[in-house]
Design a protein around this motif. Structure first.
Motif, PDB file in Angstrom:
ATOM      1  N   GLN A  20       0.840  -1.185   0.000  1.00  0.00           N
ATOM      2  CA  GLN A  20       0.000   0.000   0.000  1.00  0.00           C
ATOM      3  C   GLN A  20       0.880   1.241   0.000  1.00  0.00           C
ATOM      4  O   GLN A  20       1.772   1.379   0.829  1.00  0.00           O
ATOM      5  CB  GLN A  20      -0.884   0.029   1.234  1.00  0.00           C
ATOM      6  CG  GLN A  20      -1.908  -1.059   1.266  1.00  0.00           C
ATOM      7  CD  GLN A  20      -2.732  -0.975   2.531  1.00  0.00           C
ATOM      8  OE1 GLN A  20      -2.425  -0.237   3.439  1.00  0.00           O
ATOM      9  NE2 GLN A  20      -3.784  -1.754   2.583  1.00  0.00           N
ATOM     10  N   GLY A  67      -7.567   5.540  -6.075  1.00  0.00           N
ATOM     11  CA  GLY A  67      -9.004   5.611  -5.817  1.00  0.00           C
ATOM     12  C   GLY A  67      -9.691   6.430  -6.890  1.00  0.00           C
ATOM     13  O   GLY A  67      -9.048   7.104  -7.687  1.00  0.00           O
ATOM     14  N   GLU A  71     -14.265   8.688  -4.067  1.00  0.00           N
ATOM     15  CA  GLU A  71     -13.686   8.142  -2.842  1.00  0.00           C
ATOM     16  C   GLU A  71     -12.772   9.148  -2.146  1.00  0.00           C
ATOM     17  O   GLU A  71     -12.901   9.384  -0.948  1.00  0.00           O
ATOM     18  CB  GLU A  71     -12.890   6.865  -3.145  1.00  0.00           C
ATOM     19  CG  GLU A  71     -13.751   5.683  -3.490  1.00  0.00           C
ATOM     20  CD  GLU A  71     -12.952   4.476  -3.904  1.00  0.00           C
ATOM     21  OE1 GLU A  71     -13.408   3.360  -3.620  1.00  0.00           O
ATOM     22  OE2 GLU A  71     -11.870   4.635  -4.517  1.00  0.00           O
ATOM     23  N   ASP A  74     -14.801  12.142  -0.854  1.00  0.00           N
ATOM     24  CA  ASP A  74     -15.543  11.766   0.353  1.00  0.00           C
ATOM     25  C   ASP A  74     -14.602  11.693   1.560  1.00  0.00           C
ATOM     26  O   ASP A  74     -14.982  12.062   2.671  1.00  0.00           O
ATOM     27  CB  ASP A  74     -16.253  10.428   0.171  1.00  0.00           C
ATOM     28  CG  ASP A  74     -17.446  10.515  -0.767  1.00  0.00           C
ATOM     29  OD1 ASP A  74     -17.887  11.642  -1.090  1.00  0.00           O
ATOM     30  OD2 ASP A  74     -17.933   9.439  -1.198  1.00  0.00           O
ATOM     31  N   THR A 100     -15.939   6.366   9.870  1.00  0.00           N
ATOM     32  CA  THR A 100     -16.240   6.681   8.474  1.00  0.00           C
ATOM     33  C   THR A 100     -14.948   6.911   7.692  1.00  0.00           C
ATOM     34  O   THR A 100     -14.775   6.395   6.584  1.00  0.00           O
ATOM     35  CB  THR A 100     -17.140   7.928   8.374  1.00  0.00           C
ATOM     36  OG1 THR A 100     -18.345   7.678   9.101  1.00  0.00           O
ATOM     37  CG2 THR A 100     -17.462   8.273   6.945  1.00  0.00           C
ATOM     38  N   SER A 103     -13.156   3.665   7.159  1.00  0.00           N
ATOM     39  CA  SER A 103     -13.855   2.870   6.148  1.00  0.00           C
ATOM     40  C   SER A 103     -13.549   3.369   4.736  1.00  0.00           C
ATOM     41  O   SER A 103     -13.312   2.574   3.817  1.00  0.00           O
ATOM     42  CB  SER A 103     -15.354   2.911   6.413  1.00  0.00           C
ATOM     43  OG  SER A 103     -16.065   2.257   5.403  1.00  0.00           O
ATOM     44  N   LEU A 104     -13.552   4.686   4.558  1.00  0.00           N
ATOM     45  CA  LEU A 104     -13.230   5.260   3.238  1.00  0.00           C
ATOM     46  C   LEU A 104     -11.797   4.920   2.828  1.00  0.00           C
ATOM     47  O   LEU A 104     -11.535   4.585   1.678  1.00  0.00           O
ATOM     48  CB  LEU A 104     -13.448   6.773   3.250  1.00  0.00           C
ATOM     49  CG  LEU A 104     -14.902   7.229   3.317  1.00  0.00           C
ATOM     50  CD1 LEU A 104     -14.981   8.710   3.659  1.00  0.00           C
ATOM     51  CD2 LEU A 104     -15.600   6.934   1.997  1.00  0.00           C
ATOM     52  N   GLU A 106     -10.072   2.312   3.847  1.00  0.00           N
ATOM     53  CA  GLU A 106     -10.039   0.883   3.533  1.00  0.00           C
ATOM     54  C   GLU A 106     -10.576   0.627   2.133  1.00  0.00           C
ATOM     55  O   GLU A 106     -10.054  -0.218   1.403  1.00  0.00           O
ATOM     56  CB  GLU A 106     -10.820   0.092   4.577  1.00  0.00           C
ATOM     57  CG  GLU A 106     -10.098   0.012   5.902  1.00  0.00           C
ATOM     58  CD  GLU A 106     -10.953  -0.573   7.027  1.00  0.00           C
ATOM     59  OE1 GLU A 106     -12.178  -0.798   6.815  1.00  0.00           O
ATOM     60  OE2 GLU A 106     -10.399  -0.805   8.103  1.00  0.00           O
ATOM     61  N   ASP A 107     -11.629   1.339   1.745  1.00  0.00           N
ATOM     62  CA  ASP A 107     -12.174   1.194   0.397  1.00  0.00           C
ATOM     63  C   ASP A 107     -11.152   1.623  -0.654  1.00  0.00           C
ATOM     64  O   ASP A 107     -10.997   0.961  -1.675  1.00  0.00           O
ATOM     65  CB  ASP A 107     -13.443   2.020   0.220  1.00  0.00           C
ATOM     66  CG  ASP A 107     -14.627   1.437   0.951  1.00  0.00           C
ATOM     67  OD1 ASP A 107     -14.562   0.270   1.377  1.00  0.00           O
ATOM     68  OD2 ASP A 107     -15.638   2.158   1.104  1.00  0.00           O
ATOM     69  N   ILE A 108     -10.470   2.723  -0.400  1.00  0.00           N
ATOM     70  CA  ILE A 108      -9.475   3.215  -1.369  1.00  0.00           C
ATOM     71  C   ILE A 108      -8.309   2.248  -1.489  1.00  0.00           C
ATOM     72  O   ILE A 108      -7.838   1.957  -2.592  1.00  0.00           O
ATOM     73  CB  ILE A 108      -8.988   4.620  -0.963  1.00  0.00           C
ATOM     74  CG1 ILE A 108     -10.094   5.650  -1.159  1.00  0.00           C
ATOM     75  CG2 ILE A 108      -7.752   5.025  -1.776  1.00  0.00           C
ATOM     76  CD1 ILE A 108      -9.806   7.025  -0.594  1.00  0.00           C
ATOM     77  N   TYR A 109      -7.838   1.728  -0.359  1.00  0.00           N
ATOM     78  CA  TYR A 109      -6.648   0.875  -0.381  1.00  0.00           C
ATOM     79  C   TYR A 109      -6.933  -0.592  -0.600  1.00  0.00           C
ATOM     80  O   TYR A 109      -6.015  -1.404  -0.623  1.00  0.00           O
ATOM     81  CB  TYR A 109      -5.837   1.075   0.909  1.00  0.00           C
ATOM     82  CG  TYR A 109      -5.049   2.352   0.881  1.00  0.00           C
ATOM     83  CD1 TYR A 109      -3.902   2.458   0.108  1.00  0.00           C
ATOM     84  CD2 TYR A 109      -5.450   3.463   1.608  1.00  0.00           C
ATOM     85  CE1 TYR A 109      -3.181   3.624   0.060  1.00  0.00           C
ATOM     86  CE2 TYR A 109      -4.736   4.643   1.569  1.00  0.00           C
ATOM     87  CZ  TYR A 109      -3.605   4.711   0.794  1.00  0.00           C
ATOM     88  OH  TYR A 109      -2.888   5.868   0.754  1.00  0.00           O
ATOM     89  N   SER A 110      -8.197  -0.978  -0.761  1.00  0.00           N
ATOM     90  CA  SER A 110      -8.505  -2.381  -1.066  1.00  0.00           C
ATOM     91  C   SER A 110      -8.442  -2.580  -2.578  1.00  0.00           C
ATOM     92  O   SER A 110      -9.258  -2.073  -3.317  1.00  0.00           O
ATOM     93  CB  SER A 110      -9.887  -2.754  -0.537  1.00  0.00           C
ATOM     94  OG  SER A 110     -10.884  -2.060  -1.219  1.00  0.00           O
TER      95      SER A 110
END
Length: 111
Positions: A20, A67, A71, A74, A100, A103-104, A106-110
């Motif tokens: 990452q 991302g 993303e 946000d 929040t 979570s954002l 985690e979404d970007i780095y997944s």
């Protein structure tokens, strides 16, 4: 033989892309913010929240690469909301905004 070499090179390149880029700095900082809420020192939390915004601005180009626009925009909004909840000294809202933000990220780095 050339095909085998090309496939091996591609495999090497793809396996090297699992790291990452910049994610650890964000996640470590958020974890520190979360720990600070156990016995809140609001001045220190405000400094940490503003530091998170500085990290975002410094690493925004990385977020733009991995991302989509929604993303990372946000995420910026969530960081600003986090700063506002810390200024209001609202523990519950601050915890929710930290969740929040995490979570954002985690979404970007997944990938």
């Amino acid at each position: 033989m050339k095909k085998v070499i090309v496939l091996l090179c591609l495999l090497l390149i793809l396996s090297a892309c699992t790291n990452q880029v910049g994610g650890k700095e964000f996640f470590n900082h958020i974890n520190e913010l979360e720990k600070g809420l156990d016995q809140p020192n609001w001045e220190e939390l405000s400094i940490q929240a503003n530091e998170l915004k500085k990290i975002y601005k410094k690493d925004k180009w990385k977020l733009q690469l991995i991302g989509d626009e929604g993303e990372y925009e946000d995420l910026y909004e969530s960081i600003n909301n986090l700063i506002a909840t810390v200024k209001e000294k609202d523990t519950l809202s601050t915890r929710m905004e930290i969740a929040t933000t995490k979570s954002l990220l985690e979404d970007i780095y997944s990938l």
